[in-house]
Design a protein around this motif. Structure first.
Motif, mmCIF file in Angstrom:
data_model
loop_
_atom_site.group_PDB
_atom_site.id
_atom_site.type_symbol
_atom_site.label_atom_id
_atom_site.label_comp_id
_atom_site.label_asym_id
_atom_site.label_seq_id
_atom_site.Cartn_x
_atom_site.Cartn_y
_atom_site.Cartn_z
ATOM 1 N N LYS A 114 26.978 -10.818 -16.643
ATOM 2 C CA LYS A 114 26.294 -11.600 -17.755
ATOM 3 C C LYS A 114 25.507 -11.014 -18.603
ATOM 4 C CE LYS A 114 27.751 -15.521 -15.675
ATOM 5 N NZ LYS A 114 28.984 -14.972 -14.960
ATOM 6 N N THR A 115 24.678 -10.151 -18.144
ATOM 7 C CA THR A 115 23.641 -9.540 -19.039
ATOM 8 C C THR A 115 24.368 -8.473 -19.809
ATOM 9 O OG1 THR A 115 23.212 -7.585 -17.498
ATOM 10 C CG2 THR A 115 22.086 -9.752 -17.364
ATOM 11 N N ARG A 116 23.840 -7.954 -20.928
ATOM 12 C CA ARG A 116 24.296 -7.135 -22.044
ATOM 13 C C ARG A 116 24.668 -5.605 -21.131
ATOM 14 N NH1 ARG A 116 28.036 -6.200 -25.518
ATOM 15 N NH2 ARG A 116 27.575 -4.433 -26.865
ATOM 16 N N GLU A 117 23.604 -5.319 -20.446
ATOM 17 C CA GLU A 117 23.768 -3.941 -19.675
ATOM 18 C C GLU A 117 24.982 -4.055 -18.843
ATOM 19 O OE1 GLU A 117 21.221 -0.964 -17.056
ATOM 20 O OE2 GLU A 117 20.232 -3.061 -17.319
ATOM 21 N N SER A 118 25.206 -5.034 -18.051
ATOM 22 C CA SER A 118 26.520 -5.093 -16.881
ATOM 23 C C SER A 118 27.614 -5.255 -17.700
ATOM 24 C CB SER A 118 25.935 -6.254 -16.060
ATOM 25 O OG SER A 118 26.034 -7.468 -16.787
#
Length: 426
Positions: A114-118
């Motif tokens: 979901k997040t940009r990092e993941s």
């Protein structure tokens, strides 16, 4: 991959050494289900060693072809990571898509991120996995021509080299962006460490109930609702590390982190890509190792989780084992180990015992003392009201008399206001 497509799963038990081979195949089926694939057939084989060309023995190939045709399967999923040549040979022989366990896990991670990092972490892992397998993916392209020099090369080989270069450039670009996000995370972590709050990390096998424990604990201290993290009964529901501040009814505060779960044969590219996320665990003061006690193979899951933790550098950190989902078992075989807590997070059973065990571990530097704070130092009274457990407060002639349980560091910081005896064992 289309929803509700039929697939066949395949596994090899080498030298019959895999005692939990049946469970490994069951887990592979669960991974397929997590990708909305229907397992319509299963083929297993005992071999002294995996077949280098086709993974399974040649005698099993026709049986597998018949199974694919009879069940109208669109793909075959193998339980181990396949080599580029194995993928190429299998797809040519079986005339259908071939996946391995690693590809399946990468697909699940890609869907869950979901997040940009993941998302960056998953993209990097997928590209690194793809890089040595370009030949298999470009099997239809021509091979290198004779002679020397670029002009005499086959179009297919040139395309492969261009693809390889593009992927390497893409990986470098994504790594650079990820490094920036990691730097931000490290800054946030450094800021939290400066606050001196103990860090408690939830770790464990995927779908053991880590997020449920976090939400239940937040709810018990009236911090649920807005701070709740996503939870669902499925593999890898959590890919992002969530950090929540938990303030207990004794006004003691710690940071609780929820991390990505582990699984058997977790792709090393994923472990490496998610290393920055897992650093939250490395710097924890206490680990809550969440175990799905209702799973018949929970002991093997404990062993595997501990193995992965050791690989990422988790050493000498105290551990509490939270045996979760006890409501789903007929009998609980409790032991005398004080670091083993039996709970049902969903039903709130045993959560008080878990909270108490956390307190004993992370608040062992707390002291009880009396202070007389001049009325001109009202901000100090406010500080202790927010950051300590105020047992008694009396307004006297010379100031406010407080009896508090607080961090040793705070007691030493305001030592000039202490009166009476300080108790160090509370």
């Amino acid at each position: 991959m289309k929803r509700k497509s039929n697939v066949v799963i395949v596994g090899v038990n080498v030298n019959k050494e895999h005692e939990d081979f049946k469970y490994a195949m069951q887990e592979l089926g669960n991974l397929a289900a997590a990708c909305h694939l229907d397992v319509v057939g299963e083929l297993t084989q005992n071999l002294n060693q995996v077949n280098r060309a086709h993974y399974i023995g040649t005698g099993k190939m026709q049986e597998l072809r018949d199974m694919i045709q009879a069940n109208q399967a669109i793909a075959v999923i193998f339980d181990d990571e396949l080599s580029p040549s194995q993928i190429r040979n299998l797809e040519k022989t079986l005339d259908c898509e071939v996946l391995d366990r690693t590809m399946l896990i990468l697909e699940i991670f890609a869907r869950r991120a979901k997040t940009r990092e993941s998302k960056l972490q998953v993209d990097i892992a997928r590209l690194k996995y793809m890089l040595p397998r370009l030949v298999g993916m470009r099997e239809s392209l021509g091979r290198q021509g004779g002679g020397s020099g670029l002009k005499n090369r086959g179009a297919g080989e040139t395309k492969l080299e261009l693809d390889r270069r593009k992927i390497e450039e893409k990986i470098a670009q994504l790594n650079k962006e990820l490094e920036n996000l990691v730097a931000q995370r490290q800054t946030q972590r450094k800021r939290r460490n400066q606050n001196g709050l103990p860090i408690v990390s939830l770790v464990g096998y995927t779908n053991a109930g880590k997020s449920t424990i976090m939400n239940t604990m937040l709810d018990l201290v009236d911090q649920g609702n807005e701070k709740a993290v996503f939870e669902k009964d499925m593999l890898f529901a959590t890919l992002e590390t969530s950090v929540r501040k938990v303030t207990t009814n004794t006004n003691r505060t710690f940071l609780l982190t929820d991390t990505v779960g582990f699984i058997n044969k977790l792709p090393h590219h994923l472990v490496k890509a998610f290393r920055s996320t897992l650093e939250e665990v490395v710097e924890a003061d206490l680990l809550i190792h969440v175990v799905d006690y209702s799973n018949p193979h929970y002991e093997e899951q404990i062993t595997l989780t501990n193995k992965v933790l050791a690989e990422i550098g988790v050493v000498d950190i105290p551990v509490i084992y939270a045996y979760n989902k006890t409501d789903l078992v007929e009998a609980i075989e409790e032991d005398d180990n004080q670091q083993h807590i039996y709970i049902s997070a969903r039903n709130r059973m045993g959560m008080d015992a878990l909270t108490e065990a956390i307190h004993e571990q992370v608040f062992n530097d707390y002291v009880r003392c009396e202070l007389l704070i001049p009325y001109t130092e009202g901000q100090i009274v406010s500080y202790f009201s927010e950051n300590a457990h105020v047992l008694d407060e009396v307004h006297e002639e010379n100031g406010t008399k407080l009896e508090v349980e607080c961090r040793r560091a705070d007691a030493e910081k305001y030592a000039q206001y202490r009166i009476g005896r300080t108790t160090y064992d509370i």
